[in-house]
Design a protein around this motif. Structure first.
Motif, PDB file in Angstrom:
ATOM      1  N   LEU A  29      50.606  38.545  46.665  1.00 17.96           N
ATOM      2  CA  LEU A  29      51.337  38.845  45.439  1.00 17.96           C
ATOM      3  C   LEU A  29      50.586  39.852  44.576  1.00 17.96           C
ATOM      4  CD1 LEU A  29      52.564  35.259  44.435  1.00 17.96           C
ATOM      5  CD2 LEU A  29      53.888  37.100  45.497  1.00 17.96           C
ATOM      6  N   ASP A  30      49.276  39.741  44.545  1.00 17.36           N
ATOM      7  CA  ASP A  30      48.477  40.674  43.759  1.00 17.36           C
ATOM      8  C   ASP A  30      48.656  42.104  44.261  1.00 17.36           C
ATOM      9  OD1 ASP A  30      46.197  41.458  41.937  1.00 17.36           O
ATOM     10  OD2 ASP A  30      45.268  41.892  43.874  1.00 17.36           O
ATOM     11  N   ALA A  31      48.600  42.268  45.567  1.00 12.07           N
ATOM     12  CA  ALA A  31      48.772  43.608  46.137  1.00 12.07           C
ATOM     13  C   ALA A  31      50.197  44.114  45.937  1.00 12.07           C
ATOM     14  CB  ALA A  31      48.416  43.587  47.622  1.00 12.07           C
ATOM     15  N   GLY A  32      51.182  43.232  46.103  1.00 14.78           N
ATOM     16  CA  GLY A  32      52.570  43.656  45.986  1.00 14.78           C
ATOM     17  C   GLY A  32      52.963  44.060  44.577  1.00 14.78           C
ATOM     18  N   TYR A  33      52.445  43.359  43.579  1.00 14.66           N
ATOM     19  CA  TYR A  33      52.807  43.641  42.193  1.00 14.66           C
ATOM     20  C   TYR A  33      51.823  44.584  41.496  1.00 14.66           C
ATOM     21  CZ  TYR A  33      56.249  39.863  42.431  1.00 14.66           C
ATOM     22  OH  TYR A  33      57.325  39.076  42.756  1.00 14.66           O
ATOM     23  N   GLY A  34      50.746  44.952  42.163  1.00 13.12           N
ATOM     24  CA  GLY A  34      49.775  45.862  41.557  1.00 13.12           C
ATOM     25  C   GLY A  34      49.058  45.270  40.361  1.00 13.12           C
ATOM     26  N   LEU A  35      48.756  43.967  40.407  1.00  9.21           N
ATOM     27  CA  LEU A  35      48.140  43.299  39.258  1.00  9.21           C
ATOM     28  C   LEU A  35      46.634  43.534  39.167  1.00  9.21           C
ATOM     29  CD1 LEU A  35      50.000  39.866  39.440  1.00  9.21           C
ATOM     30  CD2 LEU A  35      50.584  41.878  38.081  1.00  9.21           C
ATOM     31  N   ARG A  36      45.994  43.838  40.287  1.00 11.10           N
ATOM     32  CA  ARG A  36      44.541  44.073  40.332  1.00 11.10           C
ATOM     33  C   ARG A  36      43.792  42.894  39.701  1.00 11.10           C
ATOM     34  NH1 ARG A  36      43.398  50.054  38.185  1.00 11.10           N
ATOM     35  NH2 ARG A  36      41.343  49.471  38.971  1.00 11.10           N
ATOM     36  N   MET A  37      44.040  41.706  40.230  1.00  8.86           N
ATOM     37  CA  MET A  37      43.468  40.487  39.668  1.00  8.86           C
ATOM     38  C   MET A  37      42.041  40.262  40.150  1.00  8.86           C
ATOM     39  SD  MET A  37      46.742  37.922  39.983  1.00  8.86           S
ATOM     40  CE  MET A  37      45.707  36.498  39.646  1.00  8.86           C
ATOM     41  N   VAL A  38      41.248  39.642  39.263  1.00  8.35           N
ATOM     42  CA  VAL A  38      39.898  39.208  39.613  1.00  8.35           C
ATOM     43  C   VAL A  38      39.743  37.764  39.159  1.00  8.35           C
ATOM     44  CG1 VAL A  38      38.864  41.506  39.482  1.00  8.35           C
ATOM     45  CG2 VAL A  38      38.938  40.079  37.437  1.00  8.35           C
ATOM     46  N   LYS A  39      38.998  36.989  39.937  1.00  4.37           N
ATOM     47  CA  LYS A  39      38.733  35.603  39.565  1.00  4.37           C
ATOM     48  C   LYS A  39      37.360  35.498  38.920  1.00  4.37           C
ATOM     49  CE  LYS A  39      38.346  30.837  41.168  1.00  4.37           C
ATOM     50  NZ  LYS A  39      38.243  29.897  42.300  1.00  4.37           N
ATOM     51  N   SER A  82      37.184  40.257  43.114  1.00  8.05           N
ATOM     52  CA  SER A  82      38.404  41.045  43.251  1.00  8.05           C
ATOM     53  C   SER A  82      39.213  40.529  44.440  1.00  8.05           C
ATOM     54  CB  SER A  82      38.044  42.521  43.448  1.00  8.05           C
ATOM     55  OG  SER A  82      39.200  43.294  43.630  1.00  8.05           O
ATOM     56  N   LEU A  83      40.478  40.174  44.198  1.00 11.04           N
ATOM     57  CA  LEU A  83      41.308  39.647  45.284  1.00 11.04           C
ATOM     58  C   LEU A  83      41.607  40.708  46.326  1.00 11.04           C
ATOM     59  CD1 LEU A  83      43.879  37.356  43.428  1.00 11.04           C
ATOM     60  CD2 LEU A  83      41.668  36.780  44.430  1.00 11.04           C
ATOM     61  N   ASN A  84      41.712  41.951  45.903  1.00  8.88           N
ATOM     62  CA  ASN A  84      41.950  43.066  46.820  1.00  8.88           C
ATOM     63  C   ASN A  84      41.084  44.241  46.384  1.00  8.88           C
ATOM     64  OD1 ASN A  84      44.363  42.195  48.606  1.00  8.88           O
ATOM     65  ND2 ASN A  84      45.071  41.704  46.536  1.00  8.88           N
ATOM     66  N   ASP A  85      40.818  45.121  47.310  1.00 13.22           N
ATOM     67  CA  ASP A  85      39.990  46.289  47.011  1.00 13.22           C
ATOM     68  C   ASP A  85      40.822  47.305  46.237  1.00 13.22           C
ATOM     69  OD1 ASP A  85      38.107  48.213  46.873  1.00 13.22           O
ATOM     70  OD2 ASP A  85      38.170  48.780  48.996  1.00 13.22           O
ATOM     71  N   HIS A  86      40.554  47.409  44.926  1.00 16.91           N
ATOM     72  CA  HIS A  86      41.314  48.361  44.115  1.00 16.91           C
ATOM     73  C   HIS A  86      40.398  49.314  43.356  1.00 16.91           C
ATOM     74  CE1 HIS A  86      40.186  45.598  40.904  1.00 16.91           C
ATOM     75  NE2 HIS A  86      40.822  44.617  41.518  1.00 16.91           N
ATOM     76  N   GLY A  87      39.207  49.532  43.885  1.00 21.91           N
ATOM     77  CA  GLY A  87      38.323  50.534  43.311  1.00 21.91           C
ATOM     78  C   GLY A  87      37.629  50.119  42.036  1.00 21.91           C
ATOM     79  N   ALA A  88      37.470  48.823  41.792  1.00 24.28           N
ATOM     80  CA  ALA A  88      36.771  48.367  40.591  1.00 24.28           C
ATOM     81  C   ALA A  88      35.287  48.696  40.705  1.00 24.28           C
ATOM     82  CB  ALA A  88      36.961  46.860  40.415  1.00 24.28           C
ATOM     83  N   PRO A  89      34.608  48.934  39.576  1.00 27.72           N
ATOM     84  CA  PRO A  89      33.172  49.229  39.638  1.00 27.72           C
ATOM     85  C   PRO A  89      32.395  48.029  40.162  1.00 27.72           C
ATOM     86  CG  PRO A  89      33.860  48.822  37.373  1.00 27.72           C
ATOM     87  CD  PRO A  89      35.116  48.898  38.190  1.00 27.72           C
ATOM     88  N   ALA A  90      31.287  48.303  40.836  1.00 26.38           N
ATOM     89  CA  ALA A  90      30.476  47.212  41.385  1.00 26.38           C
ATOM     90  C   ALA A  90      29.827  46.399  40.285  1.00 26.38           C
ATOM     91  CB  ALA A  90      29.417  47.773  42.331  1.00 26.38           C
ATOM     92  N   THR A  91      29.485  47.042  39.183  1.00 29.17           N
ATOM     93  CA  THR A  91      28.908  46.354  38.026  1.00 29.17           C
ATOM     94  C   THR A  91      29.494  46.954  36.756  1.00 29.17           C
ATOM     95  OG1 THR A  91      27.021  47.868  37.890  1.00 29.17           O
ATOM     96  CG2 THR A  91      26.727  45.861  39.204  1.00 29.17           C
ATOM     97  N   PHE A  92      29.454  46.189  35.692  1.00 31.80           N
ATOM     98  CA  PHE A  92      29.846  46.708  34.385  1.00 31.80           C
ATOM     99  C   PHE A  92      29.038  45.982  33.320  1.00 31.80           C
ATOM    100  CE2 PHE A  92      32.744  43.147  35.080  1.00 31.80           C
ATOM    101  CZ  PHE A  92      32.729  42.494  33.855  1.00 31.80           C
ATOM    102  N   ARG A  93      29.040  46.547  32.111  1.00 30.67           N
ATOM    103  CA  ARG A  93      28.215  46.016  31.029  1.00 30.67           C
ATOM    104  C   ARG A  93      29.083  45.297  30.005  1.00 30.67           C
ATOM    105  NH1 ARG A  93      23.099  46.625  29.785  1.00 30.67           N
ATOM    106  NH2 ARG A  93      22.894  48.174  31.451  1.00 30.67           N
TER     107      ARG A  93
END
Length: 656
Positions: free
Chosen positions: A63-73, A89-100
């Motif tokens: 569902l995450d991939a189909g709706y483009g939600l880019r969900m993270v747990k 990240s539930l799917n690989d959507h180019g999120a940064p490996a780390t953030f501040r």
């Protein structure tokens, strides 16, 4: 002079609110990390769903991939630093490996393999499209999933902070302080207002001018503080956080200024100069005496009422830190979750018994099952609970042979109680034909040493920890020998039996035919899964530690507000008694002799308030309340002396 005092005190108050806004920004960023674009938080509970854990995760990813939600747990980091959070990240959507984070910490975004041994329940953040979110929630609800949705809102974060008990007291203290400033303003302008009334100036014009000037002074202080915090946040944390912090701060400032104007208008109307007062040439501030007395009593009551809860918050902070430390010790502990039918549960019971026996041989199984006295409705004597544990549980909690956490209890002291309360129950739980009395005689008995609270897992609690200082620990020599297969299976299903390490536990499951493949080969349709037990506990302890920090800051705010309020009220009292104090000082009286009468009356009223709080609140321990009373007994006379000296100087220079 008094205008500068109002601006400075208001600036200090708004600076305090600025720190509140910073906390709100931090909380908001924790809930909705700005760096990854989180805008919605979903709480998912699959306990009533028709989906097992594996199917649930697969559906979420689809569902995450189909709706483009880019969900993270949201999950704790159980690998490197167990008091940090990671975002899966539930799917690989180019999120940064780390953030501040806003607070300067660094968080990691990891791939979905991190969820291989975690339950699907928990908190998820939506960082992608919003338009299909309702459809996504609807699909989950159709499958029996309980969904809690929260959209990002600075006002909601602000309301959450204000609703915290001790922090709400600090906000009330801020309101009391701003009301005190309004009272100071009215007292300082009372003479001018009386002259304007005597001169026939319209009432509306007088009110607009006085309140308008007061509002302008507050607005200047608010603007300077808001600008300073905006620049500070932008430079130290990043420009992306300025909007959130400014929104929270301006909202608080507007609320405080609005309250001050309403109260000032009410006090001004009730203390309006009368013809009799003007004719008899009474001091213009005399009409404000009642308001000053009432407000001082209210502020002092707030301090007294907050003293005991503040100490409780301090003690709770230590308990929260201890709970965090204990959850960290359980970071590599796992529970076995049963996704099988009742009939299949019965079939796996012998295998579960062998699994526990093998784990005991490897010293990788921990056991804790506590009976609470209130739930059990029995007589445990001096103990609030009796917990059956094994040596591995004691070791996990840091109670090894060199620890001073526990004190041995002779069996003779508790023999009658444990046999009476648990004899019949253990007869149903035990394995084999061994007598219950013999089993209990082989156990070791301990209680927490003075000053220590020992964590146990209550029976059927699902793995939660309860910290007790009056629990009787019954250490069984062997979990397998003490409890039969059926009850071991039941206790494992409620996470009262834990295992060390995912890989090692999976190997044990496979060895005893309990792996997914082994169960399918034997005709089972369900499966057993290994899940981390510490995830929710670590996150909960993180939040509680942060909440305690908020309460500590609120206590500081309340003390500062009280100190400033006492000073302002003392100044008002000195203004009311200036004509009396001046000749007495010229006659050689000491400052204490001059103010002793009114200070003694205030201390007497304070003593009555202390007794009232003791009667209604009955705080335990008593000393925090007495310390607050002592603070008032010092500040009130001291403030009276300083205010009287200030007024004497003003009168001497004909400035008053």
């Amino acid at each position: 002079m008094y205008r500068r005092v109002i601006v400075v005190v208001a600036g200090a108050l708004f600076s305090l609110l600025g720190f509140v806004a910073v906390i709100v920004t931090d909380l908001h960023d924790r809930d909705f990390p700005h760096a990854i674009g989180a805008h919605t938080k979903l709480g998912l509970d699959f306990s009533s769903s028709r989906l097992d854990d594996r199917e649930a995760l697969a559906k979420l990813r689809t569902l995450d991939a189909g709706y483009g939600l880019r969900m993270v747990k949201v999950a704790p980091d159980l690998v490197d630093d167990t008091d940090r959070q990671v975002f899966v990240s539930l799917n690989d959507h180019g999120a940064p490996a780390t953030f501040r984070w806003f607070n300067g910490g660094v968080a990691a975004v990891v791939d979905v393999s991190r969820l291989a041994h975690s339950p699907p329940d928990g908190t998820y953040l939506v960082t992608g499209k919003r338009e299909h979110l309702d459809a996504f929630v609807g699909r989950l609800v159709d499958d029996g999933v309980r969904v809690t949705r929260t959209d990002a809102s600075v006002l909601r974060s602000l309301a959450f902070v204000v609703q915290e008990g001790s922090f709400a007291a600090a906000v009330l203290a801020a309101f009391a302080l701003i009301v005190a400033l309004a009272l100071l303003w009215l007292s300082m302008t009372a003479r001018s207002r009386a002259l304007r009334v005597l001169g026939g100036c319209p009432t509306l014009r007088i009110q607009v001018r006085d309140l308008g000037t007061f509002t302008a002074l507050l607005a200047v202080a608010a603007a300077v503080v808001a600008l300073g915090f905006a620049v500070g946040v932008g430079v130290s944390r990043g420009r992306e956080f300025v909007g959130t912090c400014a929104s929270a701060l301006v909202g608080l400032q507007v609320a405080v200024i609005a309250v001050s104007l309403v109260v000032a208008l009410v006090m001004s109307a009730t203390a309006w100069p009368s013809a009799a007062m003007l004719a008899t040439r009474q001091p213009a501030v005399r009409s404000l005496r009642t308001a000053a007395a009432v407000l001082q009593v209210v502020v002092f009551l707030m301090v007294l009422a907050a003293a005991a809860p503040a100490w409780a918050a301090y003690r709770y902070s230590a308990a929260a830190a201890a709970e965090m430390a204990q959850w960290k010790k359980l970071a590599d502990q796992v529970a076995v979750r049963f996704g099988v039918s009742d009939e299949e549960m019965t079939r796996v019971e012998p295998r579960v018994g062998e699994l526990v026996r093998s784990a005991e041989e490897l010293d990788t199984v921990a056991f804790s099952y506590a009976f609470d006295r209130r739930v059990w409705q029995g007589d445990f004597g001096e103990y609030s609970a009796v917990a059956f544990v094994n040596r591995r549980w004691l070791a996990l909690m840091g109670a090894d042979s060199a620890s001073r956490m526990l004190t041995s209890v002779p069996y003779a002291e508790v023999e009658e109680m444990v046999n009476r309360e648990f004899g019949e129950t253990l007869a149903l739980l035990k394995r084999g034909e061994q007598p219950v009395a013999e089993l209990l005689a082989r156990c070791a008995y301990f209680r927490p040493s003075d000053g220590f609270r020992f964590p146990v897992s209550d029976g059927g609690s699902g793995g939660g920890l309860t910290f007790r200082d009056d629990v009787l620990l019954v250490v069984v020599p062997s979990v397998y020998e003490a409890i039969n297969d059926r009850n071991l299976t039941s206790m494992m299903s409620t996470s009262n039996v834990l295992f060390t390490g995912v890989t090692r536990t999976q190997e044990l499951l496979a060895r005893h035919g309990l792996s997914p493949q082994g169960l399918r080969e034997d005709g089972f349709t369900g499966e057993l899964r290994v899940v981390y037990i510490a995830e929710e506990g670590i996150l909960r302890a993180q939040f509680l530690s942060y909440a305690v920090w908020l309460m500590t800051l609120s206590l500081i705010a309340l003390v500062v507000a009280f100190a400033v309020a006492v000073g302002i009220y003392a100044l008002i009292a000195a203004l009311l008694h200036a004509k009396r104090d001046f000749p007495l000082r010229l006659a050689g009286w000491s400052w204490w002799s001059i103010v002793r009468g009114r200070a003694a009356r205030q201390v007497l009223v304070g003593a009555v308030l202390v007794l009232a709080v003791v009667f209604f609140q009955r705080p335990q321990p008593m000393w925090p309340l007495l310390a607050a009373a002592g603070l008032g007994a010092v500040l009130v006379p001291g403030g009276q002396v300083l205010a009287a000296r200030w007024c004497f100087g003003r009168v001497s220079r004909r400035q008053l």
